[in-house]
Design a protein around this motif. Structure first.
Motif, PDB file in Angstrom:
ATOM      1  N   GLN A  45     -40.201  24.513 -39.305  1.00  0.00           N
ATOM      2  CA  GLN A  45     -38.910  24.045 -40.071  1.00  0.00           C
ATOM      3  C   GLN A  45     -39.301  24.495 -41.504  1.00  0.00           C
ATOM      4  O   GLN A  45     -40.406  24.429 -42.511  1.00  0.00           O
ATOM      5  CB  GLN A  45     -40.063  22.361 -39.362  1.00  0.00           C
ATOM      6  CG  GLN A  45     -39.599  22.311 -37.714  1.00  0.00           C
ATOM      7  CD  GLN A  45     -39.466  20.831 -37.297  1.00  0.00           C
ATOM      8  OE1 GLN A  45     -40.706  20.025 -38.256  1.00  0.00           O
ATOM      9  NE2 GLN A  45     -39.120  19.982 -36.713  1.00  0.00           N
ATOM     10  N   MET A  47     -37.950  23.011 -44.455  1.00  0.00           N
ATOM     11  CA  MET A  47     -38.365  21.544 -45.018  1.00  0.00           C
ATOM     12  C   MET A  47     -37.905  21.745 -46.991  1.00  0.00           C
ATOM     13  O   MET A  47     -38.088  22.110 -47.217  1.00  0.00           O
ATOM     14  CB  MET A  47     -39.618  20.487 -44.513  1.00  0.00           C
ATOM     15  CG  MET A  47     -39.983  20.507 -43.625  1.00  0.00           C
ATOM     16  SD  MET A  47     -38.984  19.700 -42.074  1.00  0.00           S
ATOM     17  CE  MET A  47     -39.442  18.168 -42.445  1.00  0.00           C
ATOM     18  N   ALA A  48     -36.716  19.965 -47.016  1.00  0.00           N
ATOM     19  CA  ALA A  48     -36.702  20.421 -48.200  1.00  0.00           C
ATOM     20  C   ALA A  48     -37.453  18.660 -49.626  1.00  0.00           C
ATOM     21  O   ALA A  48     -38.039  17.805 -48.104  1.00  0.00           O
ATOM     22  CB  ALA A  48     -35.275  19.496 -48.994  1.00  0.00           C
ATOM     23  N   THR A  50     -37.789  15.378 -51.388  1.00  0.00           N
ATOM     24  CA  THR A  50     -37.179  14.194 -51.603  1.00  0.00           C
ATOM     25  C   THR A  50     -37.851  13.733 -51.818  1.00  0.00           C
ATOM     26  O   THR A  50     -39.002  13.327 -51.829  1.00  0.00           O
ATOM     27  CB  THR A  50     -36.024  14.036 -50.531  1.00  0.00           C
ATOM     28  OG1 THR A  50     -36.449  13.190 -49.738  1.00  0.00           O
ATOM     29  CG2 THR A  50     -35.705  14.864 -50.108  1.00  0.00           C
ATOM     30  N   ASP A  54     -40.501  14.382 -46.719  1.00  0.00           N
ATOM     31  CA  ASP A  54     -39.804  16.284 -46.446  1.00  0.00           C
ATOM     32  C   ASP A  54     -38.615  15.746 -45.106  1.00  0.00           C
ATOM     33  O   ASP A  54     -38.614  15.303 -44.880  1.00  0.00           O
ATOM     34  CB  ASP A  54     -40.287  16.848 -46.279  1.00  0.00           C
ATOM     35  CG  ASP A  54     -41.640  18.019 -46.949  1.00  0.00           C
ATOM     36  OD1 ASP A  54     -41.277  16.902 -48.432  1.00  0.00           O
ATOM     37  OD2 ASP A  54     -42.203  18.354 -46.318  1.00  0.00           O
ATOM     38  N   VAL A  55     -37.690  16.222 -45.574  1.00  0.00           N
ATOM     39  CA  VAL A  55     -36.309  16.452 -44.299  1.00  0.00           C
ATOM     40  C   VAL A  55     -36.007  17.808 -44.052  1.00  0.00           C
ATOM     41  O   VAL A  55     -36.008  18.743 -45.371  1.00  0.00           O
ATOM     42  CB  VAL A  55     -34.882  15.731 -46.136  1.00  0.00           C
ATOM     43  CG1 VAL A  55     -33.835  15.994 -44.966  1.00  0.00           C
ATOM     44  CG2 VAL A  55     -35.308  14.003 -46.721  1.00  0.00           C
ATOM     45  N   LEU A  56     -35.817  18.148 -42.773  1.00  0.00           N
ATOM     46  CA  LEU A  56     -34.983  18.677 -43.033  1.00  0.00           C
ATOM     47  C   LEU A  56     -33.719  20.027 -42.609  1.00  0.00           C
ATOM     48  O   LEU A  56     -32.505  18.993 -43.236  1.00  0.00           O
ATOM     49  CB  LEU A  56     -35.429  18.536 -40.542  1.00  0.00           C
ATOM     50  CG  LEU A  56     -34.977  20.036 -39.885  1.00  0.00           C
ATOM     51  CD1 LEU A  56     -36.537  21.384 -40.473  1.00  0.00           C
ATOM     52  CD2 LEU A  56     -34.642  19.775 -38.755  1.00  0.00           C
ATOM     53  N   VAL A  57     -34.065  20.630 -43.782  1.00  0.00           N
ATOM     54  CA  VAL A  57     -32.976  21.964 -43.419  1.00  0.00           C
ATOM     55  C   VAL A  57     -32.776  22.581 -43.235  1.00  0.00           C
ATOM     56  O   VAL A  57     -30.688  23.180 -42.761  1.00  0.00           O
ATOM     57  CB  VAL A  57     -33.778  21.951 -45.771  1.00  0.00           C
ATOM     58  CG1 VAL A  57     -32.618  20.871 -45.539  1.00  0.00           C
ATOM     59  CG2 VAL A  57     -33.832  23.014 -45.731  1.00  0.00           C
ATOM     60  N   ALA A  58     -32.910  24.031 -41.932  1.00  0.00           N
ATOM     61  CA  ALA A  58     -33.431  25.115 -41.621  1.00  0.00           C
ATOM     62  C   ALA A  58     -34.240  25.132 -40.969  1.00  0.00           C
ATOM     63  O   ALA A  58     -35.440  23.570 -40.575  1.00  0.00           O
ATOM     64  CB  ALA A  58     -32.557  25.639 -42.340  1.00  0.00           C
ATOM     65  N   LEU A  69     -32.199  30.229 -49.603  1.00  0.00           N
ATOM     66  CA  LEU A  69     -32.527  29.135 -50.475  1.00  0.00           C
ATOM     67  C   LEU A  69     -31.414  28.241 -51.057  1.00  0.00           C
ATOM     68  O   LEU A  69     -31.592  29.323 -52.646  1.00  0.00           O
ATOM     69  CB  LEU A  69     -33.953  28.437 -50.320  1.00  0.00           C
ATOM     70  CG  LEU A  69     -34.808  28.613 -49.050  1.00  0.00           C
ATOM     71  CD1 LEU A  69     -36.363  28.197 -49.342  1.00  0.00           C
ATOM     72  CD2 LEU A  69     -33.544  27.158 -47.806  1.00  0.00           C
ATOM     73  N   TYR A  75     -38.979  23.259 -52.085  1.00  0.00           N
ATOM     74  CA  TYR A  75     -38.792  23.148 -49.816  1.00  0.00           C
ATOM     75  C   TYR A  75     -39.978  24.041 -49.686  1.00  0.00           C
ATOM     76  O   TYR A  75     -41.066  24.207 -50.690  1.00  0.00           O
ATOM     77  CB  TYR A  75     -38.314  24.567 -49.649  1.00  0.00           C
ATOM     78  CG  TYR A  75     -36.561  24.832 -50.480  1.00  0.00           C
ATOM     79  CD1 TYR A  75     -35.563  23.502 -49.107  1.00  0.00           C
ATOM     80  CD2 TYR A  75     -36.563  24.784 -51.391  1.00  0.00           C
ATOM     81  CE1 TYR A  75     -34.239  23.186 -49.757  1.00  0.00           C
ATOM     82  CE2 TYR A  75     -34.699  24.447 -51.587  1.00  0.00           C
ATOM     83  CZ  TYR A  75     -33.888  24.059 -51.018  1.00  0.00           C
ATOM     84  OH  TYR A  75     -32.692  23.836 -50.736  1.00  0.00           O
TER      85      TYR A  75
END
Length: 93
Positions: A45, A47-48, A50, A54-58, A69, A75
């Motif tokens: 995963q 993750m960004a 924030t 962390d938020v999944l981005v890809a 990116l 990240y």
């Protein structure tokens, strides 16, 4: 520029070092194995970072082993515990 290992190849759950993207410098991140291919059931995963967590981005998989990116931010890549093949992560400016 040269590739840098941000998560050494392994099978234990782990998180890479941070990758910081600026507006002028997109960065590629990708998964690697010592030999062969990334197992079909492996998902890492991306993750960004924030303020809320962390938020999944890809996701990095056998079919998509690398991504670029481009959005500014911080990240990291999360590797789950793996049953067999050691997988690592690199970055490349």
């Amino acid at each position: 520029m040269a590739q840098s290992t941000i998560l050494a190849a392994g099978v234990t759950a782990a998180t890479s070092t941070d990758v910081v993207v600026t507006t002028a410098a997109p960065i590629a991140v990708g998964a690697f194995v010592a030999s062969g291919t990334i197992p079909h059931d492996t998902t890492l995963q991306v993750m960004a970072d924030t303020p809320g967590g962390d938020v999944l981005v890809a996701a990095l998989t056998m079919n998509r082993p690398a991504i670029n990116l481009t959005a500014p931010g911080t990240y990291r890549v999360v590797r789950p515990a793996l049953p067999g093949t050691a997988v690592g992560v690199y970055s490349e400016p």
